[in-house]
Write an enzyme that holds these catalytic residues in place. Structure first.
Site, short mmCIF file in Angstrom:
data_model
loop_
_atom_site.label_atom_id
_atom_site.label_comp_id
_atom_site.label_asym_id
_atom_site.label_seq_id
_atom_site.Cartn_x
_atom_site.Cartn_y
_atom_site.Cartn_z
N ARG A 167 0.85 -1.20 0.00
CA ARG A 167 0.00 0.00 0.00
C ARG A 167 0.88 1.24 0.00
NH1 ARG A 167 -5.31 0.85 3.20
NH2 ARG A 167 -6.02 0.73 1.06
N GLY A 212 -0.46 -4.03 8.80
CA GLY A 212 -1.11 -3.20 9.82
C GLY A 212 -0.58 -1.78 9.88
N GLU A 213 -0.06 -1.27 8.75
CA GLU A 213 0.53 0.07 8.79
C GLU A 213 -0.49 1.15 9.10
OE1 GLU A 213 3.49 3.01 6.23
OE2 GLU A 213 3.37 0.88 5.73
#
Length: 302
Positions: free
Chosen positions: A56, A95-96
């Site tokens: 992402r 999980g950024e």
């Protein structure tokens, strides 16, 4: 005495173990590795670095703020995943958004699932885990598939098995990368859907593809209308924009109520009304945390 001191230090619990450089865990074979590797533990946010392999690249400030608000109210519902690099040094695998949102509200720690992996394994883990998420846009998913093929040397068949998707689904995503970059950006920004993108692939000439894309945006064409436009273009080589579908004027009571709904849920609420007066209310959400925040608001209103 030295042995007794060391044994006592290990007996102080997980918190003490994580802060003990003499007993740092580097592999699953190390003593007490089972207390850290493969477990969910509270990690200092300062010990975690972002993942250079993160598929992402788009992070909406608005959705991050919404997630931060949700975390502030409900906490972290789903732990992030990290890989251990060294003493008090971890790298994000997935999980950024949760990591960034937690920093926004000043949290000091975050629940994290700890793994040990080399760079290639980390890349594959990050790509595969992120592909499973619901909030990646179609181009991000397509780029992740392409990276798995190029960098992990997977065939489309092997990729299909790894991510649990049909090979035809993977092929459809990969074909989106043939679109003009301007159209890809439009899809990433939500101006058009994947359905629009798949229809536009049928136009081989790039200039014509962009011309039709502009007509789709200008006239707010649905996927079906776009497909018809492209079908007619391939026959006549002329862009003939269909007339807009007849719309029902939104009643005043709905216009007034929508603003109240939008303010309450923290999102722009969409309301569609048919000619017979019946309608549909759509409440968007951007993540699992955001969905649970909305659910809590609805339950609290009972």
């Amino acid at each position: 005495m030295a042995k007794a001191t060391k044994k006592q230090a290990l007996g102080r619990g997980l918190s003490a173990l994580l802060k003990d450089p003499d007993n740092d865990i580097q592999s699953v074979q190390d003593k007490d590795a089972d207390k850290v590797i493969g477990n969910i533990i509270e990690l200092d946010l300062d010990f975690i670095e972002v993942n250079p392999f993160q598929p992402r690249t788009n992070f909406s400030e608005e959705s991050l703020q919404e997630l931060a608000t949700s975390i502030k109210e409900l906490g972290i519902i789903q732990p992030i995943t990290v890989r251990k690099l060294g003493f008090n040094k971890y790298q994000l695998v997935s999980g950024e958004r949760r990591f960034r949102a937690s920093k926004l509200i000043g949290l000091e720690t975050i629940p994290a699932y700890v793994r040990i992996a080399n760079d290639q394994e980390s890349l594959e883990m990050a790509l595969v885990e992120n592909i499973q998420r619901q909030d990646l846009d179609p181009i991000e998913i397509a780029l992740s598939y392409q990276r798995l093929i190029d960098e992990i040397q997977l065939t489309q068949e092997q990729l299909s098995e790894r991510v649990g998707k049909k090979r035809s689904t993977i092929t459809n995503y990969l074909r989106l990368l043939k679109l003009d970059p301007i159209i890809q950006t439009g899809m990433r920004d939500g101006f058009i859907s994947m359905g629009h993108g798949r229809a536009l692939i049928a136009i081989e000439d790039q200039a014509s593809q962009l011309d039709i894309y502009e007509k789709v945006l200008e006239n707010e064409l649905s996927v079906r209308a776009t497909e018809n436009l492209i079908r007619n273009f391939n026959t006549s080589k002329e862009v003939q924009v269909p007339s807009k579908e007849s719309t029902v004027e939104t009643p005043k009571y709905i216009k007034k109520g929508v603003s109240v709904f939008s303010e309450y849920f923290g999102h722009k609420i969409d309301v569609k009304v048919s000619k017979n007066g019946k309608g549909k209310i759509t409440i968007p959400f951007h993540s699992e945390e955001d969905f649970n925040r909305i659910k809590k608001l609805i339950q609290g209103a009972k």
